[in-house]
Design a protein around this motif. Structure first.
Motif, PDB file in Angstrom:
ATOM      1  N   LYS A 244      33.647 148.452  26.582  1.00 60.55           N
ATOM      2  CA  LYS A 244      34.368 149.522  25.890  1.00 60.55           C
ATOM      3  C   LYS A 244      35.906 148.781  25.647  1.00 60.55           C
ATOM      4  CE  LYS A 244      36.252 153.353  24.985  1.00 60.55           C
ATOM      5  NZ  LYS A 244      36.236 154.329  23.422  1.00 60.55           N
ATOM      6  N   GLU A 245      36.517 148.310  26.968  1.00 61.84           N
ATOM      7  CA  GLU A 245      37.573 147.960  27.253  1.00 61.84           C
ATOM      8  C   GLU A 245      37.775 146.409  25.869  1.00 61.84           C
ATOM      9  OE1 GLU A 245      38.115 148.134  31.633  1.00 61.84           O
ATOM     10  OE2 GLU A 245      38.690 146.169  31.222  1.00 61.84           O
ATOM     11  N   GLU A 246      36.724 145.281  26.130  1.00 58.76           N
ATOM     12  CA  GLU A 246      36.502 144.539  25.185  1.00 58.76           C
ATOM     13  C   GLU A 246      37.020 144.603  22.924  1.00 58.76           C
ATOM     14  OE1 GLU A 246      34.773 141.533  26.081  1.00 58.76           O
ATOM     15  OE2 GLU A 246      35.293 141.342  27.996  1.00 58.76           O
ATOM     16  N   THR A 247      35.775 145.777  23.464  1.00 57.57           N
ATOM     17  CA  THR A 247      35.529 145.943  21.915  1.00 57.57           C
ATOM     18  C   THR A 247      35.813 147.108  21.076  1.00 57.57           C
ATOM     19  OG1 THR A 247      33.258 146.954  22.210  1.00 57.57           O
ATOM     20  CG2 THR A 247      33.290 144.269  22.164  1.00 57.57           C
ATOM     21  N   GLY A 248      35.814 147.973  22.619  1.00 59.79           N
ATOM     22  CA  GLY A 248      36.171 149.746  22.167  1.00 59.79           C
ATOM     23  C   GLY A 248      35.411 151.065  21.784  1.00 59.79           C
ATOM     24  N   ILE A 249      34.152 149.925  21.737  1.00 59.61           N
ATOM     25  CA  ILE A 249      33.040 150.442  21.744  1.00 59.61           C
ATOM     26  C   ILE A 249      32.001 151.077  22.498  1.00 59.61           C
ATOM     27  CG2 ILE A 249      30.171 150.043  20.729  1.00 59.61           C
ATOM     28  CD1 ILE A 249      31.900 149.564  18.782  1.00 59.61           C
ATOM     29  N   ASP A 250      31.757 152.083  22.459  1.00 60.45           N
ATOM     30  CA  ASP A 250      30.852 153.450  24.071  1.00 60.45           C
ATOM     31  C   ASP A 250      29.312 153.298  23.605  1.00 60.45           C
ATOM     32  OD1 ASP A 250      33.351 155.208  24.711  1.00 60.45           O
ATOM     33  OD2 ASP A 250      33.285 155.617  22.665  1.00 60.45           O
ATOM     34  N   THR A 251      28.985 152.507  24.886  1.00 59.60           N
ATOM     35  CA  THR A 251      27.246 152.519  24.935  1.00 59.60           C
ATOM     36  C   THR A 251      26.891 153.427  25.986  1.00 59.60           C
ATOM     37  OG1 THR A 251      28.044 150.518  27.212  1.00 59.60           O
ATOM     38  CG2 THR A 251      27.715 150.076  24.176  1.00 59.60           C
ATOM     39  N   GLU A 252      25.404 153.136  25.966  1.00 58.79           N
ATOM     40  CA  GLU A 252      24.657 153.453  26.970  1.00 58.79           C
ATOM     41  C   GLU A 252      24.027 152.775  27.655  1.00 58.79           C
ATOM     42  OE1 GLU A 252      20.846 157.039  27.619  1.00 58.79           O
ATOM     43  OE2 GLU A 252      22.294 156.505  25.506  1.00 58.79           O
ATOM     44  N   PHE A 253      24.070 151.965  28.938  1.00 58.94           N
ATOM     45  CA  PHE A 253      23.312 151.599  29.469  1.00 58.94           C
ATOM     46  C   PHE A 253      21.249 151.914  29.317  1.00 58.94           C
ATOM     47  CE2 PHE A 253      20.938 149.946  33.331  1.00 58.94           C
ATOM     48  CZ  PHE A 253      21.056 148.666  33.868  1.00 58.94           C
ATOM     49  N   ILE A 254      21.195 150.649  29.456  1.00 57.26           N
ATOM     50  CA  ILE A 254      19.520 150.680  29.337  1.00 57.26           C
ATOM     51  C   ILE A 254      19.177 149.827  30.302  1.00 57.26           C
ATOM     52  CG2 ILE A 254      17.449 150.083  27.907  1.00 57.26           C
ATOM     53  CD1 ILE A 254      19.295 151.945  26.926  1.00 57.26           C
ATOM     54  N   GLU A 255      19.207 149.028  30.289  1.00 51.13           N
ATOM     55  CA  GLU A 255      18.407 148.162  31.436  1.00 51.13           C
ATOM     56  C   GLU A 255      18.614 146.279  31.253  1.00 51.13           C
ATOM     57  OE1 GLU A 255      14.585 148.671  30.033  1.00 51.13           O
ATOM     58  OE2 GLU A 255      14.391 146.569  29.326  1.00 51.13           O
ATOM     59  N   LEU A 281      26.767 154.153  20.684  1.00 49.73           N
ATOM     60  CA  LEU A 281      27.238 155.082  20.979  1.00 49.73           C
ATOM     61  C   LEU A 281      28.304 155.141  19.417  1.00 49.73           C
ATOM     62  CD1 LEU A 281      27.065 156.481  24.834  1.00 49.73           C
ATOM     63  CD2 LEU A 281      25.048 156.573  23.104  1.00 49.73           C
ATOM     64  N   SER A 282      28.813 154.335  19.171  1.00 51.11           N
ATOM     65  CA  SER A 282      29.810 154.192  18.550  1.00 51.11           C
ATOM     66  C   SER A 282      29.721 152.722  17.999  1.00 51.11           C
ATOM     67  CB  SER A 282      30.931 154.981  18.682  1.00 51.11           C
ATOM     68  OG  SER A 282      31.160 153.694  19.095  1.00 51.11           O
ATOM     69  N   THR A 283      30.508 153.026  16.741  1.00 46.56           N
ATOM     70  CA  THR A 283      30.521 152.042  15.841  1.00 46.56           C
ATOM     71  C   THR A 283      31.423 151.191  15.600  1.00 46.56           C
ATOM     72  OG1 THR A 283      30.587 153.348  13.765  1.00 46.56           O
ATOM     73  CG2 THR A 283      28.451 152.869  14.829  1.00 46.56           C
ATOM     74  N   GLN A 284      32.771 151.781  15.189  1.00 52.71           N
ATOM     75  CA  GLN A 284      34.263 151.030  15.046  1.00 52.71           C
ATOM     76  C   GLN A 284      34.423 150.652  16.449  1.00 52.71           C
ATOM     77  OE1 GLN A 284      36.934 154.467  13.789  1.00 52.71           O
ATOM     78  NE2 GLN A 284      38.959 152.720  13.111  1.00 52.71           N
ATOM     79  N   ILE A 285      34.799 149.521  15.553  1.00 46.96           N
ATOM     80  CA  ILE A 285      35.473 148.360  16.937  1.00 46.96           C
ATOM     81  C   ILE A 285      37.184 147.779  17.056  1.00 46.96           C
ATOM     82  CG2 ILE A 285      35.928 145.819  17.358  1.00 46.96           C
ATOM     83  CD1 ILE A 285      33.268 145.268  15.823  1.00 46.96           C
ATOM     84  N   MET A 286      37.242 148.545  18.395  1.00 52.29           N
ATOM     85  CA  MET A 286      39.047 148.392  18.308  1.00 52.29           C
ATOM     86  C   MET A 286      39.205 147.655  19.213  1.00 52.29           C
ATOM     87  SD  MET A 286      40.228 152.047  18.092  1.00 52.29           S
ATOM     88  CE  MET A 286      38.536 153.013  18.800  1.00 52.29           C
ATOM     89  N   ILE A 287      39.563 145.909  19.380  1.00 54.67           N
ATOM     90  CA  ILE A 287      39.486 145.156  20.365  1.00 54.67           C
ATOM     91  C   ILE A 287      41.051 145.354  21.537  1.00 54.67           C
ATOM     92  CG2 ILE A 287      37.773 143.105  18.853  1.00 54.67           C
ATOM     93  CD1 ILE A 287      41.359 142.199  18.390  1.00 54.67           C
ATOM     94  N   ASP A 288      40.767 144.669  22.142  1.00 54.68           N
ATOM     95  CA  ASP A 288      41.604 144.744  22.816  1.00 54.68           C
ATOM     96  C   ASP A 288      42.216 143.065  23.002  1.00 54.68           C
ATOM     97  OD1 ASP A 288      43.527 144.118  25.639  1.00 54.68           O
ATOM     98  OD2 ASP A 288      41.894 144.002  26.890  1.00 54.68           O
ATOM     99  N   ASP A 289      43.761 143.155  22.853  1.00 56.65           N
ATOM    100  CA  ASP A 289      44.333 142.097  21.927  1.00 56.65           C
ATOM    101  C   ASP A 289      44.763 141.114  22.547  1.00 56.65           C
ATOM    102  OD1 ASP A 289      44.441 142.986  18.946  1.00 56.65           O
ATOM    103  OD2 ASP A 289      45.798 144.017  19.096  1.00 56.65           O
TER     104      ASP A 289
END
Length: 365
Positions: A244-255, A281-289
């Motif tokens: 999330k911090e690097e790309t802005g993408i929300d995710t769900e841990f699988i394994e 869980l999301s697709t739009q990328i927002m990077i940490d500059d």
């Protein structure tokens, strides 16, 4: 003539018109003598005092009592009256207060950093008294945490035999092993823990990044989002946070699909690196500059052929494991909360389970 100390239960000290008669004297109410040792010898009707060179502020009053105008904890306070026929002595031995803290479960003692004296002379005297007290009590390991604002106390503790254990941003921890023989105290943390997030969307694309700061050999290379686990953070939480911090993408841990164990990395510590499978869980990328130069969704087939993968046996193996996981030829480790009676705390146990038809076929055989 031998000078004997009176029983502290009955010691009375008269000094400068004030009377002290308590089982244990309060150092704030007694005259201060900033000297480490004090010796008296009586020869006939005279009393000679041998003081260290640090007692520049000490002087003798008209009635023979020793006093000091300087700061510090009273180490010895005496009142002597010598005549040709007798010598009367009232002696208050050094204040033997010990540093505050608590016993640990291994027979040691942990000093309370919030109750440390700020005066260096006071700390030095109390530390010496404490070491004698702890040895008498049969203590083993002593843990002394010195906050950043009391850093001037560090050389005093080291001089008394304490050794560095570890340091954080706002304190340094020192230890002292009292018994004879090898020290049995646990060492400093031996590992750092890193995570990498393998995030693939429904289009078969992998989330990859280019780091802004990296070694010359990695400039321009696309890689998985990675980072370090924070203190008291779970692996599955840390990898989701890093992505999330690097790309802005929300995710769900699988394994966890695998982990690497390497040695002599940063600060000569070992390194555990967990490769985790995540669901976006999301697709739009927002990077940490500040940290990332670029990020994008890259087709898996293209990522597999990327020079970083093909040129590194370990990363190639990671992708092979992931492809095998997609084909249900192997299983990863999912996170499960569990409690142990040994410490009474909940923790996370990582293992694979078979609870549906969607689980790995390899695990069912």
């Amino acid at each position: 003539m031998e000078l004997k100390l009176f029983d502290p239960q009955s010691t009375t000290l008269t000094h400068m018109g004030r009377l002290y008669s308590t089982p244990f004297m309060n150092w704030r109410d007694t005259p201060s003598v900033g000297v480490p040792h004090l010796f008296f010898s009586c020869r006939g009707s005279s009393v000679r005092a041998a003081l260290s060179s640090k007692s520049n502020n000490a002087h003798t009053t008209s009635n023979g009592a020793l006093s000091s105008s300087g700061p510090g904890v009273t180490e010895s306070c005496l009142h002597h009256t010598c005549t040709t026929n007798s010598i009367n002595s009232s002696v208050c031995s050094r204040d033997l207060r010990v540093l505050d803290g608590y016993d640990d479960e291994y027979g040691g003692f942990v000093v309370d950093p919030d109750k440390l004296p700020t005066n260096q002379n006071t700390f030095s005297l109390m530390l010496r008294s404490s070491l004698s007290h702890w040895k008498m009590k049969g203590k083993q390991g002593i843990w002394l945490e010195l906050p950043l604002q009391l850093s001037e106390l560090v050389p005093i503790a080291v001089k008394e035999g304490f050794r560095y254990h570890h340091a954080e941003i706002n304190y340094v921890m020192l230890t002292y092993w009292l018994p004879e023989g090898p020290c049995m105290l646990p060492g400093n943390a031996s590992h750092q823990v890193g995570v990498g997030g393998l995030v693939i969307n429904d289009k078969g694309e992998v989330l990859v990044v280019q780091e802004r700061y990296c070694s010359p050999a990695c400039v321009g290379l696309w890689k998985l989002p990675t980072g370090f686990i924070a203190e008291s953070e779970e692996i599955f939480e840390g990898v989701v946070r890093e992505v999330k911090e690097e790309t802005g993408i929300d995710t769900e841990f699988i394994e966890v699909i695998g982990f690497r164990h390497a040695h002599s990395i940063a600060f000569n510590k070992s390194d555990l690196f967990f490769i985790c499978m995540l669901r976006p869980l999301s697709t739009q990328i927002m990077i940490d500059d500040d940290e990332i130069q670029a990020a994008k969704w890259m087709p898996l087939v293209e990522f597999v052929e990327h020079q970083l993968i093909q040129g590194d046996r370990m990363f190639k193996k990671v992708i092979d494991i992931y492809i095998a996981r997609l084909r249900k030829q192997c299983c990863g480790l999912s996170a499960h909360q569990s409690a142990s009676k040994f410490d009474g705390r909940e923790s996370t146990l990582y293992y694979h389970v078979i609870d549906s038809q969607d689980d790995c076929e390899a695990c069912s055989g």
